[in-house]
Design an enzyme around this catalytic site. Structure first.
Site, PDB file in Angstrom:
ATOM      1  CG  ASN A 211      38.177  29.223 -16.469  1.00 18.31           C
ATOM      2  OD1 ASN A 211      38.314  28.641 -15.404  1.00 18.31           O
ATOM      3  ND2 ASN A 211      39.118  30.007 -16.979  1.00 18.31           N
ATOM      4  CB  ALA A 276      46.328  29.223 -13.546  1.00 15.75           C
ATOM      5  CE  LYS A 290      24.522  46.719 -14.007  1.00 15.67           C
ATOM      6  NZ  LYS A 290      23.307  46.802 -13.227  1.00 15.67           N
ATOM      7  N   PRO A 306      48.593  37.583 -22.504  1.00 16.34           N
ATOM      8  CG  PRO A 306      49.742  38.404 -20.655  1.00 16.34           C
ATOM      9  CD  PRO A 306      48.482  38.592 -21.459  1.00 16.34           C
ATOM     10  CB  ILE A 308      51.560  33.068 -17.576  1.00 15.19           C
ATOM     11  CG1 ILE A 308      50.499  34.165 -17.535  1.00 15.19           C
ATOM     12  CG2 ILE A 308      52.491  33.142 -16.381  1.00 15.19           C
ATOM     13  CD1 ILE A 308      49.466  34.008 -16.431  1.00 15.19           C
ATOM     14  CG  PHE A 324      47.480  21.223 -15.901  1.00 17.60           C
ATOM     15  CD1 PHE A 324      48.634  21.342 -15.158  1.00 17.60           C
ATOM     16  CD2 PHE A 324      46.516  20.305 -15.491  1.00 17.60           C
ATOM     17  CE1 PHE A 324      48.854  20.560 -14.030  1.00 17.60           C
ATOM     18  CE2 PHE A 324      46.719  19.526 -14.368  1.00 17.60           C
ATOM     19  CZ  PHE A 324      47.883  19.654 -13.631  1.00 17.60           C
TER      20      PHE A 324
HETATM   21  N1  CTP Z   1      48.496  29.255 -19.778  1.00 18.66           N
HETATM   22  C1  CTP Z   1      49.201  30.364 -19.383  1.00 18.66           C
HETATM   23  N2  CTP Z   1      48.835  31.602 -19.846  1.00 18.66           N
HETATM   24  C2  CTP Z   1      47.812  31.730 -20.693  1.00 18.66           C
HETATM   25  C3  CTP Z   1      47.092  30.610 -21.104  1.00 18.66           C
HETATM   26  C4  CTP Z   1      47.457  29.383 -20.624  1.00 18.66           C
HETATM   27  O1  CTP Z   1      50.131  30.237 -18.597  1.00 18.66           O
HETATM   28  N3  CTP Z   1      47.482  32.930 -21.117  1.00 18.66           N
HETATM   29  C5  CTP Z   1      48.923  27.949 -19.306  1.00 18.66           C
HETATM   30  C6  CTP Z   1      47.913  27.261 -18.425  1.00 18.66           C
HETATM   31  O2  CTP Z   1      48.135  27.523 -17.069  1.00 18.66           O
HETATM   32  C7  CTP Z   1      48.141  25.806 -18.780  1.00 18.66           C
HETATM   33  C8  CTP Z   1      48.509  25.861 -20.229  1.00 18.66           C
HETATM   34  O3  CTP Z   1      49.063  27.132 -20.437  1.00 18.66           O
HETATM   35  O4  CTP Z   1      49.246  25.285 -18.093  1.00 18.66           O
HETATM   36  C9  CTP Z   1      47.299  25.704 -21.095  1.00 18.66           C
HETATM   37  O5  CTP Z   1      47.681  25.931 -22.383  1.00 18.66           O
HETATM   38  P1  CTP Z   1      46.703  26.589 -23.445  1.00 18.66           P
HETATM   39  O6  CTP Z   1      47.286  26.315 -24.785  1.00 18.66           O
HETATM   40  O7  CTP Z   1      46.434  27.971 -23.137  1.00 18.66           O
HETATM   41  O8  CTP Z   1      45.459  25.745 -23.195  1.00 18.66           O
HETATM   42  P2  CTP Z   1      44.126  26.166 -23.547  1.00 18.66           P
HETATM   43  O9  CTP Z   1      43.753  27.472 -22.918  1.00 18.66           O
HETATM   44  O10 CTP Z   1      43.271  25.019 -23.209  1.00 18.66           O
HETATM   45  O11 CTP Z   1      44.350  26.408 -25.110  1.00 18.66           O
HETATM   46  P3  CTP Z   1      43.345  26.082 -26.214  1.00 18.66           P
HETATM   47  O12 CTP Z   1      42.156  26.853 -25.767  1.00 18.66           O
HETATM   48  O13 CTP Z   1      43.961  26.566 -27.453  1.00 18.66           O
HETATM   49  O14 CTP Z   1      43.198  24.602 -26.152  1.00 18.66           O
END
Ligand code: CTP
Length: 422
Positions: A211, A276, A290, A306, A308, A324
């Site tokens: 991303n 993150a 590839k 997972p 985190i 975040f």
């Molecule tokens: N996060 C994490 N591990 C993941 C996904 C996200 O630790 N596998 C943390 C990010 O670092 C951030 C927060 O969770 O602090 C974001 O939450 P999340 O619900 O994953 O946000 P989005 O990815 O934006 O979820 P959605 O796409 O459902 O809006």
């Protein structure tokens, strides 16, 4: 301690005093310690030193006029005020101090001082009789009561031949004093873990899913936590940013690696700040070779990574966890949902997907902080300033929760405390 100046944006105001020539040395020292410097000169200052001197030393154009349409278009007084992390006026003449006390906005430096809410320090320089005059004393007293910091003046020989108090403070000491402004001590003795940047989820040996996260917000948060006195560990996905001084950094690529790195550090972490942009999904299968473009269509099956943040919170409930939420709609609603679903202590929500509100890859950002008993808006500002404000709020919430855990208070109780505080 001088490393606190690294990556700081300092606006140096130079006013009409013979000590203006020493301001060049201040610029040099600030840059030596990693600060970015922009100089504003008053009209009187240009009688002592030319703008060219400061342009050469700061590496930036010198700002002089309030009503210069060209300069305003490039970086106007409001942008300058927003750009800076701190303002230092050195030398600050007696006239400047008098006008600052009155809150005048009739030249660029005055307007910027009035328009900003960042630390403002002045280094007075004037004849010793002017310094001890009742009018100047009154001005300094009022300015100090408003939170203006005064560095110096020193005593010694003066340009006019007199001896007394009124010399501008030595540039090296001035710069050290300014560095102290960036040290809050709010997180002294705590271990803070920050995750930052994007993750990369491999599809084959040369391709990945990722991303737009630049990591800038996370790195700024790590730096602000160091400045607040914390021991800081940073687990970062692939970014091209320098590690802030005093931060221990681990580089990872995938979400799985990020989780492993975070877990290996978690033993004594007091606060986790998960900035993150972790990929929510990864390809179920990583091709060993590839992928060739033989088919018209290609399907890649993705499986969930997972989480985190919520895994850490489940395993280490005592750790104060901040997540975040990057959103393109219904910011408040999504932030509250994530706060509850992930069981964390605070969510910092921000808009992504447009350029107006900062966010990914931008140098600016705005945040809405949401916790179980309240919320706080942090308006659009540069990411290092925002990170410091953010860390201040985290420290406050951390201690409220900590205190309540120690005394056995329940949430309702500190709800009330909070209302009475505000
Ligand atoms: N996060 C994490 N591990 C993941 C996904 C996200 O630790 N596998 C943390 C990010 O670092 C951030 C927060 O969770 O602090 C974001 O939450 P999340 O619900 O994953 O946000 P989005 O990815 O934006 O979820 P959605 O796409 O459902 O809006």
């Amino acid at each position: 301690m001088l490393e606190r100046l690294s990556n700081k944006r300092v606006l140096l105001g130079v006013t009409g005093s013979i000590a203006a020539y020493k301001a060049g040395e201040v610029v040099r020292r600030l840059r030596e310690y990693g600060a970015e410097v922009r100089v504003i000169m008053t009209h009187a200052a240009t009688d002592f030193v030319t703008p060219m001197t400061f342009q050469a030393l700061s590496g930036n154009p010198v700002h002089q006029h309030l009503l210069d349409t060209q300069a305003e278009a490039a970086m106007g007084h409001i942008e300058l005020a927003r750009w800076a992390d701190a303002i230092l006026v050195a030398p600050a003449s007696a006239d400047f101090l008098a006008r600052l006390r009155l809150g005048r906005a009739d030249d660029l430096l005055m307007a910027v001082c009035l328009a900003s809410d960042i630390p403002l320090a002045v280094a007075p320089a004037m004849n010793h009789r002017m310094w001890t005059d009742q009018a100047t004393e009154d001005n300094i007293r009022v300015l100090r009561s408003r939170g203006v910091l005064t560095f110096g003046p020193d005593s010694g020989d003066q340009a006019c031949g007199d001896v007394g108090v009124g010399r501008m403070q030595d540039p090296q000491i001035l710069v050290s004093n300014l560095a102290e402004v960036f040290e809050s001590g709010a997180l002294a003795g705590l271990h803070v873990l920050v995750t930052a940047g994007p993750t990369r989820e491999a599809i084959d040996p040369v391709r990945f899913l990722s991303n737009h996260s630049s990591g800038k917000m996370g790195f700024a948060v790590a730096q602000a936590a160091v400045e607040a006195g914390a021991r800081v560990t940073l687990v970062s996905g692939p970014v091209s940013l320098n590690t802030p001084d005093g931060v221990k950094r681990y580089d990872v690529e995938s979400a799985q690696q990020m989780q492993d790195a975070v877990t290996s550090c978690m033993n004594d972490v007091d606060i986790l700040i998960a900035t993150a942009a972790v990929a929510d999904y990864r390809p179920e299968q990583v091709e060993a070779q590839k992928i060739k473009k033989q088919q018209d269509e290609l399907q890649v099956k993705l499986i969930k990574n997972p989480d985190i943040l919520s895994t850490v919170k489940q395993r280490y409930p005592a750790c104060f966890c901040v997540g975040f939420a990057a959103e393109t709609e219904n910011l408040e609603h999504h932030a509250r949902t994530k706060l509850h679903d992930k069981g964390v202590d605070m969510i910092a929500a921000n808009w992504v997907g447009d350029t107006v509100n900062g966010g990914f890859n931008s140098d600016e950002n705005a945040l809405r902080l949401v916790w179980h008993e309240g919320e706080q808006e942090l308006p659009l500002m540069n990411k290092s300033k925002l990170a410091r404000a953010f860390i201040g709020h985290i420290a406050q919430r951390f201690y409220v929760r900590h205190k309540s855990a120690l005394t056995g208070d329940n949430i309702l109780h500190f709800d009330k405390k909070e209302n009475s505080e505000s």
